[in-house]
Design a protein around this motif. Structure first.
Motif, short mmCIF file in Angstrom:
data_model
loop_
_atom_site.label_atom_id
_atom_site.label_comp_id
_atom_site.label_asym_id
_atom_site.label_seq_id
_atom_site.Cartn_x
_atom_site.Cartn_y
_atom_site.Cartn_z
N ILE A 125 0.85 -1.19 0.00
CA ILE A 125 0.00 0.00 0.00
C ILE A 125 0.89 1.24 0.00
CG2 ILE A 125 -1.71 1.29 1.34
CD1 ILE A 125 -2.62 -1.47 2.47
N SER A 126 1.93 1.22 0.83
CA SER A 126 2.87 2.34 0.95
C SER A 126 4.27 1.84 0.62
CB SER A 126 2.88 2.87 2.38
OG SER A 126 1.59 3.25 2.78
N VAL A 127 5.13 2.77 0.22
CA VAL A 127 6.52 2.41 -0.05
C VAL A 127 7.12 1.86 1.24
CG1 VAL A 127 8.78 3.30 -0.68
CG2 VAL A 127 6.74 4.16 -1.84
N GLY A 128 7.73 0.68 1.14
CA GLY A 128 8.31 0.03 2.31
C GLY A 128 7.33 -0.83 3.08
N GLY A 129 6.11 -0.97 2.56
CA GLY A 129 5.09 -1.75 3.25
C GLY A 129 5.12 -3.22 2.88
N ILE A 130 4.13 -3.94 3.34
CA ILE A 130 4.02 -5.38 3.09
C ILE A 130 3.66 -5.59 1.61
CG2 ILE A 130 2.76 -7.49 3.66
CD1 ILE A 130 2.27 -6.24 6.45
N GLU A 131 4.40 -6.42 0.96
CA GLU A 131 4.18 -6.66 -0.47
C GLU A 131 3.15 -7.77 -0.70
OE1 GLU A 131 7.57 -6.74 -2.98
OE2 GLU A 131 8.70 -5.38 -1.69
N ALA A 132 1.95 -7.54 -0.19
CA ALA A 132 0.93 -8.59 -0.30
C ALA A 132 -0.48 -8.02 -0.26
CB ALA A 132 1.12 -9.60 0.81
N VAL A 133 -0.73 -6.95 -0.97
CA VAL A 133 -2.08 -6.40 -1.03
C VAL A 133 -3.05 -7.43 -1.61
CG1 VAL A 133 -3.52 -4.64 -2.13
CG2 VAL A 133 -1.39 -4.00 -1.04
N PHE A 134 -2.55 -8.29 -2.48
CA PHE A 134 -3.40 -9.34 -3.05
C PHE A 134 -3.97 -10.24 -1.96
CE2 PHE A 134 0.93 -10.85 -3.06
CZ PHE A 134 0.86 -12.19 -2.69
N LEU A 135 -3.22 -10.47 -0.89
CA LEU A 135 -3.74 -11.26 0.23
C LEU A 135 -4.80 -10.48 1.00
CD1 LEU A 135 -0.49 -12.91 1.64
CD2 LEU A 135 -2.27 -13.96 0.22
N LEU A 136 -4.56 -9.19 1.18
CA LEU A 136 -5.52 -8.34 1.87
C LEU A 136 -6.84 -8.29 1.10
CD1 LEU A 136 -5.68 -6.49 4.37
CD2 LEU A 136 -4.98 -4.61 2.89
N LYS A 137 -6.76 -8.15 -0.21
CA LYS A 137 -7.98 -8.11 -1.03
C LYS A 137 -8.71 -9.45 -1.05
CE LYS A 137 -6.89 -4.26 -4.06
NZ LYS A 137 -6.72 -3.81 -5.45
N THR A 138 -7.99 -10.53 -0.85
CA THR A 138 -8.60 -11.86 -0.82
C THR A 138 -9.54 -12.02 0.38
OG1 THR A 138 -6.69 -12.76 -1.96
CG2 THR A 138 -8.06 -14.35 -0.81
N LEU A 139 -9.35 -11.20 1.39
CA LEU A 139 -10.24 -11.25 2.55
C LEU A 139 -11.68 -10.89 2.17
CD1 LEU A 139 -7.98 -9.60 5.26
CD2 LEU A 139 -8.60 -12.03 5.08
N ILE A 140 -11.87 -10.10 1.13
CA ILE A 140 -13.22 -9.70 0.73
C ILE A 140 -14.05 -10.89 0.27
CG2 ILE A 140 -14.61 -8.23 -0.80
CD1 ILE A 140 -12.16 -6.29 -0.81
N PRO A 141 -13.59 -11.68 -0.70
CA PRO A 141 -14.40 -12.85 -1.06
C PRO A 141 -14.47 -13.89 0.07
CG PRO A 141 -12.40 -12.78 -2.39
CD PRO A 141 -12.46 -11.51 -1.62
N ALA A 142 -13.41 -14.01 0.85
CA ALA A 142 -13.46 -14.94 1.98
C ALA A 142 -14.55 -14.52 2.96
CB ALA A 142 -12.11 -15.00 2.69
N PHE A 143 -14.63 -13.23 3.23
CA PHE A 143 -15.68 -12.67 4.09
C PHE A 143 -17.06 -13.01 3.52
CE2 PHE A 143 -18.54 -8.92 4.10
CZ PHE A 143 -18.92 -8.89 5.43
N CYS A 144 -17.25 -12.74 2.23
CA CYS A 144 -18.54 -13.00 1.58
C CYS A 144 -18.92 -14.47 1.67
CB CYS A 144 -18.51 -12.56 0.12
SG CYS A 144 -18.37 -10.78 -0.11
N ILE A 145 -17.97 -15.34 1.40
CA ILE A 145 -18.26 -16.78 1.41
C ILE A 145 -18.61 -17.26 2.82
CG2 ILE A 145 -17.20 -19.06 1.09
CD1 ILE A 145 -15.73 -17.72 -1.37
#
Length: 164
Positions: A125-145
């Protein structure tokens, strides 16, 4: 027939048991961030983002359990004073016409973003941050399911067994 709702309930109970410790860990990490910054003058964007990731995981994956134990937000203008039979009808209506459709729409509209994020392995999200926004976004469908499954479990209990 009751094995399917029991399995879904069990899935959300296990998920809640696995993620509940994130609340404590999140507080400890946030405390370490504050001490590190104000006492030692040390800061890390990735550690700060980890609190965001833990918070999102805790709430998104814990929502199904919250629905299971009936601790979700409820507008009970009518519900609180209604008879058990009326409460049951309100619950059925809410699941069928409000909760399930909204989760299906959220799942449908968020999926392209999640898919694209995985395709490019979306970075921090920010320079120097965790390189895994794809994992964060995966929480949305997991939440829905998890919410959809728990809603179907509760609906089955309301309709077929007339229980909560």
């Amino acid at each position: 027939m009751q094995a399917i709702p029991d399995f879904i309930d069990g899935l959300n109970r296990v998920t809640a048991k696995l993620i509940r410790w994130l609340a404590l860990f999140m507080v400890l990490v946030q405390f370490a961030i504050v001490v590190g910054r104000y006492v030692f003058g040390v800061n890390s964007i990735a550690v700060q983002e980890s609190v965001l990731y833990m918070h999102a995981t805790l709430f998104m994956l814990g929502a199904g359990y919250t629905l299971l134990v009936d601790r979700h937000v409820r507008v009970d203008v009518f519900y609180a004073k209604a008879s058990p039979a009326t409460q049951r009808r309100i619950d059925i209506f809410g699941h069928l016409f409000l909760l399930l459709p909204s989760m299906v729409v959220l799942l449908y509209w968020s999926w392209p973003s999640v898919r694209n994020s995985w395709r490019i392995l979306e970075g921090p999200i920010s320079v120097g941050g965790i390189e895994a926004v794809f994992l964060l976004k995966t929480l949305i469908p997991a939440f829905c399911i998890l919410i959809i499954l728990q809603s179907l479990s509760l609906l089955a209990r309301l309709v077929f067994w007339k229980t909560r």
